[in-house]
Design an enzyme around this catalytic site. Sequence first.
Site, short mmCIF file in Angstrom:
data_model
loop_
_atom_site.label_atom_id
_atom_site.label_comp_id
_atom_site.label_asym_id
_atom_site.label_seq_id
_atom_site.Cartn_x
_atom_site.Cartn_y
_atom_site.Cartn_z
N HIS A 1 -17.74 24.58 -36.57
CA HIS A 1 -18.73 23.94 -35.70
C HIS A 1 -18.45 24.10 -34.22
CE1 HIS A 1 -21.38 21.66 -38.40
NE2 HIS A 1 -20.34 21.63 -39.21
N LYS B 1 -28.06 13.20 -26.09
CA LYS B 1 -26.99 13.82 -26.86
C LYS B 1 -25.69 13.20 -26.38
CE LYS B 1 -28.50 17.91 -25.35
NZ LYS B 1 -28.54 18.81 -26.49
N ARG B 2 -24.58 13.48 -27.07
CA ARG B 2 -23.30 12.99 -26.58
C ARG B 2 -23.09 13.46 -25.14
NH1 ARG B 2 -19.84 10.26 -30.27
NH2 ARG B 2 -18.43 10.22 -28.49
N LYS C 1 -22.30 20.04 -22.00
CA LYS C 1 -23.74 19.80 -22.20
C LYS C 1 -24.47 19.62 -20.86
CE LYS C 1 -23.20 17.76 -26.87
NZ LYS C 1 -24.23 18.33 -27.77
N THR D 1 -28.98 20.62 -32.80
CA THR D 1 -30.08 20.31 -33.71
C THR D 1 -31.10 19.44 -32.98
OG1 THR D 1 -28.74 18.51 -34.59
CG2 THR D 1 -28.87 20.54 -35.91
N LYS E 1 -35.39 19.26 -33.12
CA LYS E 1 -36.23 18.06 -33.30
C LYS E 1 -37.31 18.00 -32.22
CE LYS E 1 -32.00 15.69 -34.70
NZ LYS E 1 -30.92 14.82 -34.16
C1 LIG Z 1 -29.76 15.16 -33.60
C2 LIG Z 1 -28.80 14.17 -33.08
C3 LIG Z 1 -27.67 14.58 -32.39
C4 LIG Z 1 -27.39 16.03 -32.06
O1 LIG Z 1 -28.03 16.33 -30.85
P1 LIG Z 1 -27.64 17.67 -30.01
O2 LIG Z 1 -28.65 17.64 -28.92
O3 LIG Z 1 -27.85 18.80 -30.95
O4 LIG Z 1 -26.27 17.50 -29.54
C5 LIG Z 1 -26.80 13.62 -31.91
N1 LIG Z 1 -27.03 12.31 -32.11
C6 LIG Z 1 -28.11 11.87 -32.77
C7 LIG Z 1 -28.30 10.41 -32.95
C8 LIG Z 1 -29.03 12.78 -33.29
O5 LIG Z 1 -30.10 12.33 -33.96
#
Ligand SMILES: *Cc1c(COP(=O)(O)O)cnc(C)c1O
Length: 765
Positions: free
Chosen positions: A317, A495-496, A501, A603, A607
Amino acid sequence: MALSLVLRDRLVDVWIDSTRTTETNSSKRVYYLSMEFLIGRLIEDMISNLGLEAEARDAMEALGQQYDTIVHDEPDAALGNGGLGRLAACFMDSLATLGIPAFGYGIRYEHGLFEQSFVEGEQAEQPETWLSQRHAWEFERPEVHHSIGFGGHVSHSDGRATWHPDSGVVATAFDTPVVGWKGEWGNTLRLWSAKPITPFDLDSFNRGDYLAASRSEALARTISRVLYPDDTTENGKELRLKQEYFFTAASIMDLLRRHMDEQYDIRALPDHVAIQLNDTHPAIAGPELVRLLVDEHGVPLPEAIALARRCLAYTNHTLLPEALERWPESLFARVLPRHLEIIRVIEEAQQTEFPGSPCILEHGEIRMGELAFVMAHKVNGVSALHTELVKETVFADLHRIHPKRIVNQTNGITPRRWLHGCNPALRGLINDQLGEAWVSDLEQLTALKAKRTDSEFIAAFQQAKRSNKVALSNWIGETCGVALDPDAMFDVQIKRIHEYKRQLMNLLETVALWNEMRDDPDRDWTPRVKIFGGKAAPGYVLAKQIIHLINDVARVVNADPATKGRLKIVFPPNYNVTMAERLIPAADLSEQISTAGKEASGTGNMKFALNGALTIGTLDGANVEIRDHVGSENFFLFGLTASEVVDRRRQHGFSRNAIEASPRLQRVLGQIFEGLFSPEDPYRYHGLIGMLYDHDHFLVTCDFDSYYDTQRRADIVFQNPQNWASMALMNTASMGWFSSDRTIRGYARDIWQADAPSSALERSA
Ligand SMILES: *Cc1c(COP(=O)(O)O)cnc(C)c1O
């Protein structure tokens, strides 16, 4: 609770049927081992998968209850940090929808990811308590348990090894049914909870030593007490290693017991079992499986290694060096002495067969990536770009030795939760056009491409987005006390919080935009709402500073009459799955701006695009493939490529040069440095800004201008709402390939050689 229990009753039949079918057909089972499952709430999933929404609404109404209030009462199960854990949850949904017999194995943490709040703009962490009300979906299975040993020593006699652990715990199972779309197949998410072997020391108690009496109990419970809150890896922590071994060993023992109960030959294991390791956290599965095969089933060591390898596969990952797990050999010797012996044998066999192979044991450390690679028959990356980088960087030498082992499986997301569930407005519109078959066959969305010049449909598509934006504005008004204009562009980065990022770059751009709006108030500015969300690991000082800075800038900008109605910044605290479900359907612009080469897949990016947001992004992770699918004309691309990043970083003084070349950036950095946003503490951001000048490892300064210009291009496109909506529609219509159903089919075909039993196929036909 009553609603959940009634639904649970319905799930049980299909769940038991699926188990029977698997047994009768001797189907191969997939075992997905993951330290994290970020599942979120389950009730709406369960209701819609069973097709009972109308009935559930009626029932609640008849009882004088509000359906929406009830379903929002469920705690959000946050047994994961971010993308990796959410991927595991999407995979469970797709495995059940495809009718592939599978178990998810993980840890039933008493406390999931901490809850985040802001105290004067700074992140504060509170323990998460999802179990404070009963978790309606789980079944405790006290009869399913395994003893897990730690420490002690190993004795050898007559060529046999015996491990004598000096402490241990019992892993007991809690099962949650995972039922797929249309309720046709049910798999199991089995989470392990740690219990003491001897629950209570009565002798100590009788002696009056009450603390000692419950010491073993306290020790055992710490193992499944709390999720480590770092989204990369916490290195070197003994408890973390024990957590990893605890759930991996319990899972391997569990699947071996099932195999033996079904009376198959131990050597037929690879015909019945596919074990997928979600990152290296369960990489001890290799040595553990070998140990059980050799020490308990009498299989000769070399054969055991080969058998285990045919069962195991490993998903990488990350390429971030700090996130590649390594454990001190001394810690292993203390906690898992037999496994250390076995790892030495695995290493020796590898070096004999492939002289010069990269070492698993090096400088007194065990490298879990190399261990997982050597013990797996397939290793996969999670996007096309990431997989190529895996081949070229972290596992370059192993790839040369095993050129067929690395394969790609680009991540995906479940359309059940991430469109059907979270976006009723858009779902309704699509259903009117296509019926409902797209929910389990997402490529059908392609048919919507024909609608991009249909002004009536575009108007309806815009209306769906607007109603989501109004709903979000109301919620932000209530929770953050900031009034938003639903006609502004909703620009979202959730995101985190991580340097790679680049939330910081987004914020610098926001300040630059604020400056220009103030300088030139008569220009026809596109109103913007900048929405941030995300947690920082509690020990990640820089990430926490970035959070503080976002909140500091928000306070100043939101109070500025000069940009009123044009620019707002909001950062609702405690980002989690539930919040993602609320924010994503309301987004116009999706921020996917990581330094190229650093985001394995992402991911979140999928979305957003599925829900009709345009992406502003770099050529990183799955952004590359998203852009290929939606069309470069429907994607705002900027920034250096992965190879340009590597070159640029080699240039001496690259960040100072970039800053010098950008008066706009200089001004923003100067304002933050001087304390414009932190007048009560003007030195607050000296360290942060100094870092950008001297150690800008993630090239915020180098990509800044290109990012700023691309944002202004987005502004212009947004001023033609029909055109924007038609580009957004092209995103939704092109995202079918990013369903996790497609991803799981890829794993089943290329890695697991697993299939749905014929009966399930017939039923879903
Ligand atoms: C989808 C999702 C992530 C991953 O988000 P990235 O933008 O791909 O880092 C992290 N936290 C939650 C709650 C998510 O639903």
